[in-house]
Design a protein around this motif. Structure first.
Motif, PDB file in Angstrom:
ATOM      1  N   THR A   1      53.223 -26.395 -80.330  1.00  0.00           N
ATOM      2  CA  THR A   1      52.790 -25.101 -80.086  1.00  0.00           C
ATOM      3  C   THR A   1      52.334 -24.837 -78.797  1.00  0.00           C
TER       4      THR A   1
ATOM      5  N   MET B   1      55.602 -24.165 -76.681  1.00  0.00           N
ATOM      6  CA  MET B   1      55.913 -23.042 -76.798  1.00  0.00           C
ATOM      7  C   MET B   1      55.204 -21.580 -76.799  1.00  0.00           C
TER       8      MET B   1
ATOM      9  N   SER C   1      55.926 -19.521 -80.645  1.00  0.00           N
ATOM     10  CA  SER C   1      55.935 -20.281 -82.008  1.00  0.00           C
ATOM     11  C   SER C   1      55.150 -19.392 -82.743  1.00  0.00           C
TER      12      SER C   1
ATOM     13  N   VAL D   1      56.086 -21.929 -86.056  1.00  0.00           N
ATOM     14  CA  VAL D   1      55.900 -23.429 -86.254  1.00  0.00           C
ATOM     15  C   VAL D   1      55.088 -23.825 -87.388  1.00  0.00           C
TER      16      VAL D   1
END
Length: 739
Positions: A338, A341, A345, A359
């Motif tokens: 996370t 991203m 995410s 996610v």
């Protein structure tokens, strides 16, 4: 073949069944642990005290006398070979044994004798006419027949034993079974056997159990070694053939998440990472399942390569799952993914990117409401990437379109665990699978243990990764021990952080004794310390934290604890405090062994380091030096001076090459079950094959087995091989597809 009971005596039958033999062929496949190989014949005049002797002699005389301090008699037999004389001494409790030996050892009898000369006469003894002696020698009567002499000089097998079975009983059992060796069936096809130049199985069994010379032994074993490698490689070949017929989603999506993520990475991929990433993307772009082993040393960057593959799955309209062995590692992966991203995410959130995916984290200790929400996102397909522990394997977890499974630290999972996750793929198909290992596997070992996986290796560390210096510290040297803690204190004083690793949570209860038979697996997190008599009890997390708080070198340090018995919330809180710099020193068990990423941590002390495996110590020290500052690791031991512990730890400390350590680890602990359920312990898996010694045989067996399976996928023309495969897999879950 006749039954065991029809060939063996009751005592023999009991002994061989204790070793697991179910029939005569199984008995014939029990190989000796070693052989007693007679030395070359020598003249008695050339033999000195303490030496082993093999000599052809004639009996001169024999006399016996009662023992003074206990029941029984001493039989003394004087022999000569013409160059010198020797006394053979037997201590016999029963009179009939005295008479039996005397009846065999008559004056003038020619025998060959084997044994160790226990004392040779000094000058005073020589004056009294005392002779060198051999106590309880082994001897054979050969007369004037040189054929009997050659027979007596043959190697003698020494078999494994269970319970109260005697070695003579096992030898007798094998002697009774050997006439039936012609009925044993080899799994190696006749054409392959001829091409490899191997002895037939019947001949091999005779060479193993009744060798004429020491050279016969490896010749006989060569058949069993190749056969075992051949059966394993045939299993792998069949699995690859099955993969070729199994549909899988072709993950060919070109964007948009992949280019956006690569633009955001705070580092540049290494050449090895780019090469491996392209190989992965090519394989998961096919319409049958890829099965890949992604391996690399500590810090080689496996996680980012796996994440790029998972993003490809999401861009292709599918889901990806990352399976970790512990909640701590799963949570670490979740935070890492996370963080990398960012808003990519956060699908469905106000701060999420318009093209983001979700996610999600799924662990067994999550609260009901949070778990229900996660499961809904997984089932609906909202969650493009799911990170979790064994909870991902439970039946209620249903994926909308699972296209890729990444399994971290694959050696921690049983094969059935992995098979259940593979079964959650699209209807009638299978997801692609990548298994990651931070414990590098030597290539020949990988071919033997993971032969149905394509091996991809990251052999380059990211630029800027700082080196780790390691030291083995004998704590009995108080100056060294004090300097170790001072060094940790210096790192903390510079604003950096440290780990201290313990083998136990608490010290109050009984724990298993330590061992140098290091197996590379995490020890169970039990609350124990009281070892067997003479053992030093391992230190526990709680007590160690209290002791460290009182050390002057660590005065003022903020100390936390972490272990597997803590709740998920508490573990998350402690790791959060460590990552955020609110703790200076974390005392933990091996829950931090893999995946934990604290860039500011630069020092580590592993207490009772002899209780950890080779790969464990390498993994643990990989938790420090992950930022801009170099790392330092101490392997501390209280083992007594002169033990094998310190040289062993020094060998590990002096080697940073993960592949070299992996080979050392493999030699110490074995490679684990290759195709069944068991994941550690070479003896449970390989009976004859040594994956390092027999590298060349493995390569030949692999080529031959893949050719046989390609020509006859169902092995309809090779019933013996088909039966051998079924026997090898009989204890495994029939749904299991691969290691």
């Amino acid at each position: 073949m006749p039954s065991l009971a029809s060939v063996l005596t009751p005592a023999e039958l009991k002994g061989v069944r204790a070793l697991g033999a179910e029939d005569l062929e199984g008995l014939l496949r029990i190989v000796p642990n070693r052989y007693v190989i007679p030395g070359a014949l020598r003249a008695l005049q050339d033999v000195h005290e303490g030496e082993d002797v093999s000599a052809v002699v004639h009996v001169v005389s024999a006399r016996d006398r009662r023992m003074r301090s206990r029941a029984g008699s001493i039989l003394e037999v004087t022999v000569t070979d013409g160059t010198d004389r020797l006394v053979l001494t037997f201590f016999l409790q029963r009179d009939h044994l005295v008479q039996w030996h005397r009846s065999r050892l008559r004056p003038g009898e020619r025998i060959v004798v084997f044994g160790t000369v226990k004392h040779a006469p000094g000058p005073a003894r020589a004056e009294r006419g005392e002779l060198p002696q051999i106590a309880h020698p082994r001897y054979e009567i050969v007369g004037e027949d040189d054929a009997l002499l050659r027979e007596a000089m043959r190697p003698i097998p020494v078999y494994p034993l269970r319970r109260s079975t005697k070695q003579s009983t096992m030898r007798s059992a094998l002697a009774s079974a050997l006439p039936h060796a012609s009925e044993a069936v080899s799994a190696i096809p006749a054409a392959v056997l001829a091409a490899q130049g191997l002895p037939a199985l019947e001949q091999a069994l005779h060479l193993i159990h009744a060798p004429r010379t020491a050279d016969d032994i490896p010749a006989g074993l060569s058949h069993l070694v190749f056969e075992e490698a051949f059966v394993l490689q045939a299993i792998f070949a069949q699995r690859r053939a099955l993969d070729a017929r199994t549909p899988a989603p072709a993950l060919e999506g070109a964007g948009p998440l992949q280019p956006m993520l690569e633009e955001r990475l705070p580092f540049t991929l290494t050449g090895a990472q780019r090469t491996v990433r392209e190989a992965i993307l090519e394989r998961i772009g096919r319409d049958h399942p890829a099965n890949l082993l992604l391996q690399g040393d500590v810090g080689s960057g496996k996680t980012i390569v796996a994440l790029l593959a998972m993003i490809r799955a999401v861009d292709s309209g599918h889901q990806a799952a990352l399976l970790a062995p512990t909640e701590v590692l799963a949570e670490q992966h979740f935070r890492t993914i996370t963080a990398l991203m960012g808003d990519l995410s956060r699908a469905g959130r106000l701060d999420g990117h318009p093209q983001a995916t979700a996610v999600r984290l799924l662990t067994g200790s999550q609260r009901t409401a949070q778990r229900r929400e996660t499961l809904l996102d997984v089932t609906s397909g909202t969650a493009g990437i799911v990170v979790g522990t064994h909870a991902l394997l439970s039946d209620p977890v249903e994926f909308a379109a699972l296209g890729l499974v990444v399994i971290d630290e694959q050696h921690r999972f049983g094969v059935d665990h992995r098979r259940r996750l593979r079964s959650k793929g699209p209807a009638g198909g299978s997801p692609h699978v990548i298994v990651m290992s931070a414990t590098p596997i030597p290539r020949t070992a990988a071919l033997a243990t993971l032969g149905d996986l394509d091996i991809l290796t990251l052999d380059e560390s990211p630029s800027g990764r700082t080196p780790i210096t390691s030291f083995a510290v004998p704590e009995e040297n108080q100056a060294w021990e004090q300097r170790m803690w001072s060094r940790v204190g210096e790192e903390i004083a510079e604003g950096r952080q440290a780990f201290v690793v313990c083998a136990r949570i608490e010290e109050s209860e009984e724990a298993p004794p330590s061992t140098l038979e290091l197996d590379g697996l995490s020890p169970p997190e039990t609350a124990g310390a009281g070892d067997a008599a003479g053992e030093i009890a391992p230190r526990g997390v709680e007590e160690t934290a209290r002791r460290l708080a009182a050390r002057p070198e660590l005065a003022g340090a903020r100390i936390g604890v972490l272990h597997g018995r803590m709740s998920s919330e508490d573990k998350q809180q402690v790791m959060g405090e460590m990552v955020e710099g609110r703790l200076d020193l974390l005392v933990a068990t091996t829950v931090i062994e893999v995946g934990v990423d604290v860039p500011n941590a630069t020092a580590m002390v592993v207490l009772d380091a002899e209780r950890f495996g080779v790969s464990q110590l390498h993994q643990l020290r990989g938790r420090v030096g992950r930022g801009e500052h170099p790392g330092i690791a101490f392997f501390a031991t209280r083992a007594p001076r002169g033990s094998a512990v310190l040289p062993h730890l020094q060998e590990i400390a002096g080697t940073t090459d993960g592949f070299a350590l992996a080979e050392l680890d493999l030699r110490r602990r074995g490679s684990g079950d290759l195709v069944g359920e068991v994941q550690s312990g070479l003896g449970r898996t390989l009976r004859f094959l040594d994956v390092l010694r027999d590298a060349e045989a493995i390569a030949r067996a692999r080529e031959a087995a893949f050719a046989v399976v390609a020509a006859d996928p169902e092995l309809e023309r090779e019933p013996a091989l088909r039966e051998a495969i079924a026997h090898r897999l009989r204890d495994a879950d029939p749904r299991v597809e691969r290691s």
